[in-house]
Structure formats: structure tokens, C-alpha cells
Design a protein around this motif. Structure first.
Motif, PDB file in Angstrom:
ATOM      1  N   PRO A  16       0.836  -1.192   0.000  1.00  0.00           N
ATOM      2  CA  PRO A  16       0.000   0.000   0.000  1.00  0.00           C
ATOM      3  C   PRO A  16       0.873   1.245   0.000  1.00  0.00           C
ATOM      4  O   PRO A  16       1.969   1.226   0.552  1.00  0.00           O
ATOM      5  N   LEU A  18       0.886   5.745   0.044  1.00  0.00           N
ATOM      6  CA  LEU A  18       0.290   7.077  -0.011  1.00  0.00           C
ATOM      7  C   LEU A  18       1.408   8.048  -0.392  1.00  0.00           C
ATOM      8  O   LEU A  18       2.375   8.190   0.356  1.00  0.00           O
ATOM      9  N   GLU A  20       3.882   7.836  -2.589  1.00  0.00           N
ATOM     10  CA  GLU A  20       5.184   7.193  -2.606  1.00  0.00           C
ATOM     11  C   GLU A  20       5.725   7.135  -4.037  1.00  0.00           C
ATOM     12  O   GLU A  20       6.534   6.277  -4.368  1.00  0.00           O
ATOM     13  N   ASP A  49      -3.331   4.649  -2.264  1.00  0.00           N
ATOM     14  CA  ASP A  49      -4.319   5.015  -1.254  1.00  0.00           C
ATOM     15  C   ASP A  49      -4.662   6.510  -1.338  1.00  0.00           C
ATOM     16  O   ASP A  49      -4.409   7.268  -0.412  1.00  0.00           O
ATOM     17  N   ALA A 101       5.807   0.560   1.202  1.00  0.00           N
ATOM     18  CA  ALA A 101       6.362   1.041  -0.058  1.00  0.00           C
ATOM     19  C   ALA A 101       7.697   1.753   0.140  1.00  0.00           C
ATOM     20  O   ALA A 101       8.399   2.029  -0.824  1.00  0.00           O
ATOM     21  N   ASP A 102       8.064   2.049   1.376  1.00  0.00           N
ATOM     22  CA  ASP A 102       9.262   2.864   1.602  1.00  0.00           C
ATOM     23  C   ASP A 102      10.524   2.028   1.792  1.00  0.00           C
ATOM     24  O   ASP A 102      11.551   2.553   2.200  1.00  0.00           O
ATOM     25  N   GLN A 104      11.293   0.040   4.057  1.00  0.00           N
ATOM     26  CA  GLN A 104      11.757  -0.137   5.435  1.00  0.00           C
ATOM     27  C   GLN A 104      11.793  -1.629   5.761  1.00  0.00           C
ATOM     28  O   GLN A 104      12.515  -2.053   6.657  1.00  0.00           O
ATOM     29  N   LYS A 138       9.285   7.475  18.878  1.00  0.00           N
ATOM     30  CA  LYS A 138       8.490   6.483  18.139  1.00  0.00           C
ATOM     31  C   LYS A 138       8.788   5.072  18.662  1.00  0.00           C
ATOM     32  O   LYS A 138       7.884   4.265  18.860  1.00  0.00           O
ATOM     33  N   THR A 211       7.206   9.971   7.256  1.00  0.00           N
ATOM     34  CA  THR A 211       6.241   8.965   7.688  1.00  0.00           C
ATOM     35  C   THR A 211       4.816   9.461   7.456  1.00  0.00           C
ATOM     36  O   THR A 211       4.533  10.648   7.576  1.00  0.00           O
ATOM     37  N   LYS A 212       3.950   8.523   7.072  1.00  0.00           N
ATOM     38  CA  LYS A 212       2.545   8.888   6.857  1.00  0.00           C
ATOM     39  C   LYS A 212       1.750   8.592   8.133  1.00  0.00           C
ATOM     40  O   LYS A 212       0.529   8.607   8.129  1.00  0.00           O
ATOM     41  N   ARG A 217      -2.108  10.190  14.368  1.00  0.00           N
ATOM     42  CA  ARG A 217      -2.620   9.066  13.584  1.00  0.00           C
ATOM     43  C   ARG A 217      -2.190   7.741  14.213  1.00  0.00           C
ATOM     44  O   ARG A 217      -2.933   6.770  14.245  1.00  0.00           O
TER      45      ARG A 217
HETATM   46  N1  UDP Z   1       0.200   4.335   3.873  1.00  0.00           N
HETATM   47  C1  UDP Z   1      -0.980   4.229   3.132  1.00  0.00           C
HETATM   48  N2  UDP Z   1      -2.038   5.010   3.496  1.00  0.00           N
HETATM   49  C2  UDP Z   1      -2.003   5.853   4.569  1.00  0.00           C
HETATM   50  C3  UDP Z   1      -0.809   5.913   5.327  1.00  0.00           C
HETATM   51  C4  UDP Z   1       0.261   5.132   4.951  1.00  0.00           C
HETATM   52  O1  UDP Z   1      -1.068   3.471   2.177  1.00  0.00           O
HETATM   53  O2  UDP Z   1      -2.994   6.523   4.821  1.00  0.00           O
HETATM   54  C5  UDP Z   1       1.344   3.496   3.478  1.00  0.00           C
HETATM   55  C6  UDP Z   1       2.649   4.246   3.286  1.00  0.00           C
HETATM   56  O3  UDP Z   1       2.745   4.790   1.998  1.00  0.00           O
HETATM   57  C7  UDP Z   1       3.659   3.150   3.538  1.00  0.00           C
HETATM   58  C8  UDP Z   1       2.970   2.291   4.585  1.00  0.00           C
HETATM   59  O4  UDP Z   1       1.589   2.598   4.508  1.00  0.00           O
HETATM   60  O5  UDP Z   1       3.878   2.361   2.394  1.00  0.00           O
HETATM   61  C9  UDP Z   1       3.481   2.542   5.982  1.00  0.00           C
HETATM   62  O6  UDP Z   1       3.425   3.906   6.278  1.00  0.00           O
HETATM   63  P1  UDP Z   1       4.680   4.717   6.834  1.00  0.00           P
HETATM   64  O7  UDP Z   1       5.943   4.218   6.226  1.00  0.00           O
HETATM   65  O8  UDP Z   1       4.422   6.163   6.649  1.00  0.00           O
HETATM   66  O9  UDP Z   1       4.611   4.353   8.376  1.00  0.00           O
HETATM   67  P2  UDP Z   1       5.842   4.055   9.362  1.00  0.00           P
HETATM   68  O10 UDP Z   1       6.720   3.076   8.676  1.00  0.00           O
HETATM   69  O11 UDP Z   1       6.501   5.370   9.577  1.00  0.00           O
HETATM   70  O12 UDP Z   1       5.179   3.511  10.581  1.00  0.00           O
END
Ligand code: UDP
Ligand code: MG
Length: 328
Positions: A16, A18, A20, A49, A101-102, A104, A138, A211-212, A217
């Protein structure tokens, strides 16, 4: 269900995203390089998304070059968990991987996951050994959250685990049946049972962008997780009510005693009364709020709205389930 010696013919990776668009090419190349060369078909399903950047454009391009790169574009931002749900609804193959998608979640770890799956493990989840590039705050809140969740919920949800995981198609088919609105997928997967094992990995920093999941959130997500898996906060109201009532009873007896036996020493204590009123009022409001939260959740479920709406897609989508017994 252990059915050993499985062979992988088709692997499906659900991602998924957002906004990216900038990492999409790198993600695609990494996935193809690490997972696309082995002896199985690799399908990638990207869920846009409700992005406002070039994500959808890149998706269309990638689909043109490789028909095994599929995409679903949602009509607006439905949130990570629902975007994942959309991907899982159309995913096919022997095993399905969920990743961010990032980048990680390193694609190399998926190879380890596949090995375990071949040995008969139905769900292989990535458990974080370390998290590079994430703030102390975090990490600390995530740690606290997983501990509280374990304490509160009857379902054992493994700590330090995100949604990065590989699932057997059988598990995904069961997961699809759980259509609740308050979605906390990692919890739902734990709830399903089957054979689940971790693979330890070091979480990398984000490829690009931010980060999203900003703090509020994250908080909302955590609260969704707790309320979806535990009704303990509701029951706490009863417990606290009993404690406060008992304290009030003891105090009544004490002050009556004082008034009768030491009438001269007895000074009406405004301060203590105020404290008691405010304290009890505060606790009452707090728990009314918690009751309200659960009520709102019940209300959301009652409406039975679709979990997501698709605007454009390269895959054929499943027909919505008939409303069934509840609405004959
Ligand atoms: N993402 C999404 N919709 C949202 C928020 C996040 O599809 O409303 C996706 C985002 O693009 C990423 C994944 O969910 O691929 C995880 O989000 P993020 O990396 O921002 O979170 P973190 O790793 O910082 O917890
Ligand atoms: Mg991330």
C-alpha cells in the motif's frame, strides 16, 4: 495446519502507498531483483491510497511494462489498513506478502519467510530486532503500545511486529471474511490462529519522504487496536466505580463519626469536598467518553459501509459479498 514440503509457484506482494511516487521505481526494481528471479511467478499489487503525487502515473507505466505489476487506485485516502485490505482481497498465489512502499521492510527477508513457509509455517511475521532511523519517541511509544496491548487483549499479538509478513493463501482467504470497520490487521491475523512464526530483521530507515503516520494518527491506530481487541477499558469503569463508591462510604462513616464524637473539632472541609467532586466528576466523564468510543465503533460497524472504494484498477475486483443473513 502443517502441510510440509510446499512449493511456491506464485508469490504475490501487496504494497500500500500514499504519495510514494518517488520510491515506486526503486521499490519495483528491488522487488524484481530479489524476488523476481527465482523459480516462481512474482505478482506485485500496489494500492494507491488516494495519493496526490505521481503514484498512479508510475503505476500505469509499470503495469504497461510488466503485466504482473498490478495496481488498485482508491477513490480517496482510506488509510493503510484498508488499502492493505483492498490488496488482500484481489491477491492470488500460494503465498502473499505484505510490505511497505518505503523499503523499510527489506525484500531479502521475504526469502527467509518463504523458507519457513515451505516448511509448513502458515504466517511468517517480521519481528523488528532494531529500527534504524526512527526517533527515540516512536520506538518508546511503539514498545509501550505492544506491551499494553498484550496486557489488555485476550489475543496474543506479538510485540515489535508490524504488518510486514508472509501469509499462506489459506490464511488470507480466512482473513477476507473479517470485514470489521475498525481494522487492525496484525491483530486479526493473530486471532485467526494457524501456525505463526517470526523472522527477525533490522528495520531500515525510510527510502525517502516522511512517515505517513504522524503522532496523532499513530495514537488513533493504537486506540483502534486496543478497542478492537479488548473491552477491558469498558470494564475498568465498573471497577473504578466500585472503588470510588467504597471510598465514599468509608468517608461518610468517618465524617459522621467525627461529627458525633468531636463536634467542636469538626471543621467543614471545602477543599476535600471540591477535590472529591472534581475527582469523581472527572472519572465519570472519562468513562462516559470511553463508553462513547465503543458506542461510536458499534455505530460504524452497523452501517456496513464498504471498506474502500476503487476508482481505477488493473485487476478485476471481487464482487461485493451479498448482505447475507442479517438482511434477508
Ligand atoms: N500508507 C498508506 N495510506 C495511509 C498511510 C500510509 O497506504 O494513509 C502506506 C505508506 O505509503 C507506507 C505504509 O503505509 O507504504 C506505511 O506507512 P509509513 O511508512 O508512513 O509508516 P511508518 O513506517 O513510519 O510507521
Ligand atoms: Mg515506513
Amino acid at each position: 495446519m502443517i502441510s510440509s514440503a510446499r512449493t511456491l509457484k506464485k508469490l504475490c506482494v501487496v504494497v500500500p502507498g500514499l504519495n510514494e511516487g518517488d520510491s515506486l521505481h526503486t521499490l519495483y526494481q528491488e522487488l524484481m531483483q530479489v524476488l523476481g528471479r527465482a523459480g516462481w511467478t512474482l505478482e506485485i499489487i500496489f494500492i494507491d491510497d488516494g495519493s496526490s503525487d505521481k503514484t498512479l502515473l508510475v503505476c500505469r507505466q509499470l503495469h504497461e511494462t510488466n503485466p504482473n505489476f498490478q495496481y488498485i487506485s482508491l477513490s480517496r485516502n482510506f488509510g493503510h489498513q484498508r488499502a492493505l485490505t483492498a490488496g488482500l482481497d484481489v491477491a492470488s498465489g500460494d503465498a502473499i506478502v505484505i510490505m511497505d512502499a518505503d523499503l523499510q521492510d527489506p525484500p531479502e527477508v521475504v526469502l527467509e519467510m518463504i523458507k519457513l513457509w515451505e516448511q509448513g509455517v502458515d504466517v511468517v511475521y517480521g519481528q523488528r530486532r532494531s529500527r534504524e532511523g526512527e526517533t527515540f519517541f516512536k520506538k518508546a511509544t511503539a514498545k509501550l503500545f505492544y506491551r499494553v496491548l498484550r496486557l489488555l487483549s485476550g489475543t496474543a499479538i506479538p510485540e515489535d511486529t508490524g504488518d510486514f509478513r508472509l501469509m499462506d493463501i489459506q490464511v488470507v482467504e480466512q482473513l477476507r471474511k473479517l470485514r470489521e470497520q475498525g481494522r487492525f490487521l496484525r491483530g486479526l491475523v493473530s486471532w485467526l490462529g494457524f501456525v505463526q512464526k517470526p523472522v527477525f530483521y533490522d528495520r531500515k530507515p525510510r527510502l525517502q519522504g516522511v512517515t505517513k503516520y504522524p503522532f496523532l494518527r499513530m495514537l488513533r491506530f493504537g486506540w483502534d487496536g486496543i478497542t478492537a481487541f479488548s473491552s477491558l477499558p469498558l470494564r475498568l469503569a465498573t471497577l473504578t466505580g466500585v472503588l470510588f463508591s467504597f471510598a465514599a462510604f468509608v468517608m461518610t462513616v468517618y465524617y459522621t463519626f467525627c461529627k458525633i464524637y468531636y463536634p467542636d473539632d469538626y471543621v467543614p472541609g471545602w477543599a476535600s469536598i471540591m477535590v472529591a467532586i472534581l475527582g469523581v466528576g472527572g472519572v465519570q466523564l472519562l468513562f462516559t467518553g470511553i463508553v462513547g468510543e465503543y458506542l461510536a465503533k458499534a455505530f460504524e460497524e452497523l452501517k456496513e459501509r464498504p471498506l474502500y472504494i476503487v476508482r481505477e484498477s488493473s485487476v478485476s475486483l471481487p464482487k461485493p459479498e451479498p448482505r447475507g443473513e442479517r438482511h434477508p
